[in-house]
Scaffold this active site. Structure first.
Site, PDB file in Angstrom:
ATOM      1  N   LYS A  73     -27.730   7.428 -34.119  1.00 41.12           N
ATOM      2  CA  LYS A  73     -26.667   6.512 -33.695  1.00 41.12           C
ATOM      3  C   LYS A  73     -26.827   5.096 -34.250  1.00 41.12           C
ATOM      4  O   LYS A  73     -25.835   4.391 -34.438  1.00 41.12           O
ATOM      5  CB  LYS A  73     -26.576   6.465 -32.171  1.00 41.12           C
ATOM      6  CG  LYS A  73     -26.057   7.757 -31.565  1.00 41.12           C
ATOM      7  CD  LYS A  73     -25.828   7.607 -30.071  1.00 41.12           C
ATOM      8  CE  LYS A  73     -25.253   8.875 -29.475  1.00 41.12           C
ATOM      9  NZ  LYS A  73     -24.922   8.711 -28.041  1.00 41.12           N
ATOM     10  N   ASP A 109     -18.585   6.677 -26.500  1.00 41.25           N
ATOM     11  CA  ASP A 109     -19.312   6.893 -25.240  1.00 41.25           C
ATOM     12  C   ASP A 109     -18.704   6.068 -24.110  1.00 41.25           C
ATOM     13  O   ASP A 109     -18.301   6.601 -23.076  1.00 41.25           O
ATOM     14  CB  ASP A 109     -20.788   6.526 -25.401  1.00 41.25           C
ATOM     15  CG  ASP A 109     -21.575   7.571 -26.178  1.00 41.25           C
ATOM     16  OD1 ASP A 109     -21.167   8.745 -26.163  1.00 41.25           O
ATOM     17  OD2 ASP A 109     -22.590   7.211 -26.797  1.00 41.25           O
TER      18      ASP A 109
END
Length: 284
Positions: A73, A109
């Site tokens: 990420k 997210d």
């Protein structure tokens, strides 16, 4: 390999569950099928040392985008051509979108969490307690800040990691943020409107206990958990028993997928179809 523009890979790390065990595959494929899109979502394991080659390969073969899971990420960012607003603030990417010939990093997210939170409570002007300072908590905190919350308390066992997130929220969002070092059972302050577990405590363990003094949870407070399996964690069961309004992690996971499909295809997929696919994948 085919060079179709409708080929969507997911880049995952060596700790990935693999294609058969990843519920996101079923959710995305269900959305594409329902809307008659000739797209595929393929789960792959990519070692950290191969990440740059994988991104260049995806670009060269015309992939329309891909997801990144841990440990990619943050390390994927140098291989991209730009970042969206929230991804730039939090310094983490879980969704890459091809725009013309550029690969742009986004983060779904926190956006997925906010979409699931909206029917329960409007976060604007609210005070929040957030457990954890990892990837999910970081994304949620940034999106809550962008949504206009009043203040946030980051509760974390590691003072250094917690302080890093608090500093980010203060410096980049001018947010009223403070750190509470997590030792023993945390007592939720009386003025808190929203309490969120952003840690992995409870994942695949319905009896795992979050170190919280549940007697300090007031009736009517919104209590959310990012854990999707089991959906009703011990933390949520305890909160419900106290009269709180609870929100499980299934909605966050589905809404992450909805945001990603919107970014990739420009359409808004059917949420019920994706939710049903997720429940089937998890055996619920």
């Amino acid at each position: 390999m085919a060079t179709t523009q409708n080929f969507l890979p997911e880049l995952v790390g060596s700790m990935s569950q693999g294609a058969a065990g990843n519920p996101t595959v079923a959710v995305m494929e269900a959305a594409f099928t329902h809307h008659g899109l000739h797209w595929r979502y393929v789960n792959m394991e990519v070692a950290p040392a191969d990440l740059g080659n994988a991104v260049r390969g995806a670009k060269a073969m015309g992939f329309r985008g891909f997801n990144c899971s841990l440990p990619h990420k943050v390390t994927v960012i140098p291989h991209l051509d730009g970042l969206g607003e929230s991804a730039g603030i939090m310094g983490a990417v879980n969704c890459v979108v091809r725009r013309d010939d550029r690969l742009i990093g986004e983060n779904t997210d926190g956006k997925g969490f906010l979409k699931s939170l909206a029917p329960v409570v409007d976060p604007r002007g609210k005070s929040v307690v957030l457990f954890g300072a990892g990837g999910a908590s970081r994304a949620i905190a940034v999106e809550l800040g962008l949504a206009g919350i009043k203040k946030i308390i980051i509760v974390n066992r590691s003072p250094a990691r917690g302080a890093e997130l608090v500093t980010l929220l203060r410096d980049k969002l001018q947010l009223d943020a403070e750190l509470a070092v997590w030792t023993g059972d945390y007592a939720v302050p009386a003025d808190i409107d929203i309490v969120i577990n952003g840690t992995s405590i409870g994942l695949y363990d319905g009896d795992a206990r979050l170190a919280v003094d549940t007697h300090t949870l007031r009736p009517g407070v919104a209590v959310a958990d990012v854990i999707f399996s089991p959906p009703l964690t011990r933390f949520l069961r305890d909160a419900r028993a106290r009269g709180c309004t609870v929100l499980d992690g299934l909605g966050m996971l589905v809404n992450q997928g909805i945001v990603a499909v919107q970014l990739w295809t420009g359409i808004t997929p059917d949420a019920d179809v994706m939710c049903h696919a997720l429940e089937n994948a998890l055996g619920l």
